[in-house]
Design an enzyme around this catalytic site. Structure first.
Site, mmCIF file in Angstrom:
data_model
loop_
_atom_site.group_PDB
_atom_site.id
_atom_site.type_symbol
_atom_site.label_atom_id
_atom_site.label_comp_id
_atom_site.label_asym_id
_atom_site.label_seq_id
_atom_site.Cartn_x
_atom_site.Cartn_y
_atom_site.Cartn_z
ATOM 1 C CG HIS A 206 -0.272 0.169 2.534
ATOM 2 N ND1 HIS A 206 0.248 -0.887 3.233
ATOM 3 C CD2 HIS A 206 -0.002 1.254 3.284
ATOM 4 C CE1 HIS A 206 0.785 -0.465 4.367
ATOM 5 N NE2 HIS A 206 0.653 0.843 4.413
HETATM 6 C C1 UD1 Z 1 -1.958 5.596 5.961
HETATM 7 C C2 UD1 Z 1 -0.626 6.078 6.500
HETATM 8 C C3 UD1 Z 1 0.430 4.993 6.312
HETATM 9 C C4 UD1 Z 1 -0.016 3.683 6.910
HETATM 10 C C5 UD1 Z 1 -1.401 3.300 6.384
HETATM 11 C C6 UD1 Z 1 -1.879 2.097 7.149
HETATM 12 C C7 UD1 Z 1 -0.252 8.499 6.313
HETATM 13 C C8 UD1 Z 1 0.485 9.556 5.595
HETATM 14 N N1 UD1 Z 1 -0.177 7.275 5.797
HETATM 15 O O1 UD1 Z 1 -1.809 5.384 4.576
HETATM 16 O O2 UD1 Z 1 1.625 5.386 6.947
HETATM 17 O O3 UD1 Z 1 0.909 2.688 6.591
HETATM 18 O O4 UD1 Z 1 -2.320 4.383 6.615
HETATM 19 O O5 UD1 Z 1 -2.888 1.420 6.495
HETATM 20 O O6 UD1 Z 1 -0.884 8.765 7.300
HETATM 21 N N2 UD1 Z 1 -9.369 4.799 2.103
HETATM 22 C C9 UD1 Z 1 -10.595 4.179 2.085
HETATM 23 N N3 UD1 Z 1 -11.132 3.807 3.279
HETATM 24 C C10 UD1 Z 1 -10.522 4.002 4.465
HETATM 25 C C11 UD1 Z 1 -9.279 4.633 4.477
HETATM 26 C C12 UD1 Z 1 -8.713 5.033 3.279
HETATM 27 O O7 UD1 Z 1 -11.182 3.987 1.031
HETATM 28 O O8 UD1 Z 1 -11.077 3.604 5.513
HETATM 29 C C13 UD1 Z 1 -8.757 5.184 0.815
HETATM 30 C C14 UD1 Z 1 -9.069 6.604 0.371
HETATM 31 O O9 UD1 Z 1 -9.197 6.623 -1.013
HETATM 32 C C15 UD1 Z 1 -7.805 7.352 0.765
HETATM 33 C C16 UD1 Z 1 -6.722 6.296 0.575
HETATM 34 O O10 UD1 Z 1 -7.346 5.067 0.938
HETATM 35 O O11 UD1 Z 1 -7.580 8.497 -0.018
HETATM 36 C C17 UD1 Z 1 -5.489 6.513 1.420
HETATM 37 O O12 UD1 Z 1 -5.820 6.670 2.797
HETATM 38 P P1 UD1 Z 1 -4.889 7.538 3.771
HETATM 39 O O13 UD1 Z 1 -5.348 7.439 5.164
HETATM 40 O O14 UD1 Z 1 -4.712 8.916 3.230
HETATM 41 O O15 UD1 Z 1 -3.467 6.874 3.612
HETATM 42 P P2 UD1 Z 1 -3.058 5.346 3.628
HETATM 43 O O16 UD1 Z 1 -2.546 4.995 2.287
HETATM 44 O O17 UD1 Z 1 -4.164 4.553 4.217
HETATM 45 N N1 UDP Z 2 -3.647 -5.978 8.842
HETATM 46 C C1 UDP Z 2 -4.939 -6.517 8.907
HETATM 47 N N2 UDP Z 2 -5.598 -6.802 7.751
HETATM 48 C C2 UDP Z 2 -5.053 -6.616 6.526
HETATM 49 C C3 UDP Z 2 -3.728 -6.076 6.460
HETATM 50 C C4 UDP Z 2 -3.075 -5.763 7.644
HETATM 51 O O1 UDP Z 2 -5.469 -6.750 9.992
HETATM 52 O O2 UDP Z 2 -5.720 -6.906 5.529
HETATM 53 C C5 UDP Z 2 -2.970 -5.619 10.106
HETATM 54 C C6 UDP Z 2 -1.616 -6.243 10.317
HETATM 55 O O3 UDP Z 2 -1.736 -7.495 10.994
HETATM 56 C C7 UDP Z 2 -0.910 -5.205 11.185
HETATM 57 C C8 UDP Z 2 -1.501 -3.900 10.701
HETATM 58 O O4 UDP Z 2 -2.710 -4.229 10.050
HETATM 59 O O5 UDP Z 2 -1.258 -5.386 12.552
HETATM 60 C C9 UDP Z 2 -0.549 -3.219 9.743
HETATM 61 O O6 UDP Z 2 -1.184 -2.138 9.167
HETATM 62 P P1 UDP Z 2 -0.756 -1.521 7.764
HETATM 63 O O7 UDP Z 2 0.016 -2.509 6.984
HETATM 64 O O8 UDP Z 2 -1.972 -0.952 7.170
HETATM 65 O O9 UDP Z 2 0.137 -0.272 8.193
HETATM 66 P P2 UDP Z 2 1.709 -0.080 8.458
HETATM 67 O O10 UDP Z 2 2.114 -1.036 9.501
HETATM 68 O O11 UDP Z 2 2.404 -0.259 7.160
HETATM 69 O O12 UDP Z 2 1.797 1.353 8.887
#
Ligand code: UD1
Ligand code: UDP
Length: 372
Positions: A206
């Protein structure tokens, strides 16, 4: 009783903060009061985690939703400031490196509310990662830095942060993993997906630098398609990645919604190989002894390489293909690695450190009062 505002917003936050909230609630010295920024909001990215990790209902919901970095950060800054202006808190707890983390920390520090950062000191050295900016700035404004590895403390000290502000508490994400694995095993995720233990590859990707660049994402899919000819590939897809997905899913690959936490850790534990760019997944696979290939050029979690199962592959598709082949040939570890203080008891240590910090501040402010 001390009042602590505990901020969560994105998927990994819940897994890290859950054990600290649980320990604080048991010990009854600090009252944790939950604020959810709403950065993540889909049920599978948020509510399912709150339920499975047994969080109390958040007292404050900012509902910020998705947006640009500035939009998200600004909305959390304003929302957290309002809460902190409305009533007194002794400190704020933020975790990890997402936009909600930095924004909440900034709001608090500007109001003179002490900031406690859980998972402080991680550094990838890659300033192009939004998370790296969040980590560095958040640590700079934090008063108590709770660290999960020695190198995190070294990073902080190297940046001139006083050693006595950092406490090594271990990895609270691993507390959640250890506590919930038995329930996860009983949940039947593998049979629902019709896969067998050690007979599939689990993938999560992601990072914007990869998934927001169509040629890079297409190239990694080509490699996964090749792997899928040998073993089923299960890819629970983050919404960011899903939004970029075009064309057919290769045969042998199963793309699902993000999995709820219990199902995901059940799949992680039994995978033959995990391919990821997630921070948390590098940590969990290390503790589970499951081979992990990290499709990135840097990691802020080098302890997972030195002590765990993580291999940093870089971002060349050919290197990933070779690393997959090597890993599948080599088979599984016959033991689970041990990483210092990633032992399931980091939550209580974090709670103790928070109490000690608040006690010290109380004593210092009592001493600073003029005597009657
Ligand atoms: C964010 C964090 C990243 C983390 C990740 C965990 C920042 C800068 N990034 O990235 O460090 O690893 O979360 O998962 O804070 N969206 C949905 N539904 C949701 C949430 C998001 O559809 O519930 C979609 C939206 O289109 C949104 C995109 O995902 O624009 C990205 O979401 P965002 O929270 O901005 O960043 P992540 O890529 O999730
Ligand atoms: N995770 C989950 N379901 C998924 C992918 C990840 O429950 O489909 C959990 C995973 O076990 C870990 C956390 O989400 O505890 C990691 O989150 P993510 O990879 O979104 O963020 P990051 O750690 O890269 O910030």
């Amino acid at each position: 009783m001390f009042e602590l505002l505990v901020v969560v917003g994105a998927r990994p936050n819940f897994v890290k903060v859950g054990p600290v909230v649980a320990s604080l609630s048991e010990r009854d010295v600090v009252r944790p009061r939950l604020l959810h920024t709403g950065q993540h909001y889909d049920r599978k990215m948020s509510a399912a985690f709150l339920e499975q990790l047994a969080f109390p209902e958040p007292e404050f919901q900012l509902g910020i939703g998705s947006g640009s970095h500035a939009e998200q950060t600004a909305a959390v800054l304003v929302g957290v400031e309002r809460v902190l202006l409305d009533e007194p808190f002794d400190a704020i707890l933020v975790a990890g490196d997402v936009n909600s983390t930095l924004a909440a920390a900034l709001s608090a520090t500007k109001l003179g509310v002490p900031v406690i950062h859980l998972e402080a000191g991680l550094r990838s050295g890659d300033w192009a990662m939004p998370e790296e900016i969040n980590r560095v700035v958040c640590d700079r404004v934090s008063d108590l830095l709770l660290c999960h590895s020695d190198e995190a403390i070294d990073n902080l000290v190297g940046e001139g942060i006083a050693r006595d502000r950092a406490v090594m508490v271990g990895n609270t994400m691993i507390d959640s993993l250890m506590r919930l694995l038995p329930a996860a095993r009983a949940g039947g995720a593998l049979s629902r997906l019709r896969i067998s233990p050690r007979d599939y590859v689990l993938v999560t990707l992601h990072r914007p630098s990869l998934v927001d660049d169509p040629p890079s994402l297409a190239a990694v899919f080509d490699v996964l398609a090749e792997v899928a000819r040998e073993l089923p590939v299960i890819f629970p897809m983050h919404p960011r990645t899903r939004a970029r997905l075009s064309g057919d899913v290769p045969s042998g690959m199963l793309v699902t919604e993000p999995l709820e936490y219990l199902d995901f850790i059940a799949l992680e534990e039994e995978a033959r190989l995990v391919i990821t760019d997630s921070g948390g997944v590098q940590e969990e696979t290390s503790v589970l002894g499951v081979p992990c290939l990290t499709y990135r050029t840097t990691t802020e979690r080098p302890v997972t390489i030195t002590h765990g199962t993580n291999v940093l592959v870089g971002t060349e598709p050919l290197a990933l293909r070779e690393a997959c082949a090597d890993s599948l040939r080599a088979g599984m570890l016959d033991h689970r690695p041990t990483i210092p203080l990633w032992d399931g008891a980091a939550g209580p240590r974090a709670a103790e450190a928070i109490e000690a910090f608040l006690d010290r501040r109380l004593s210092a402010s009592a001493l600073a009062q003029p005597s009657p």
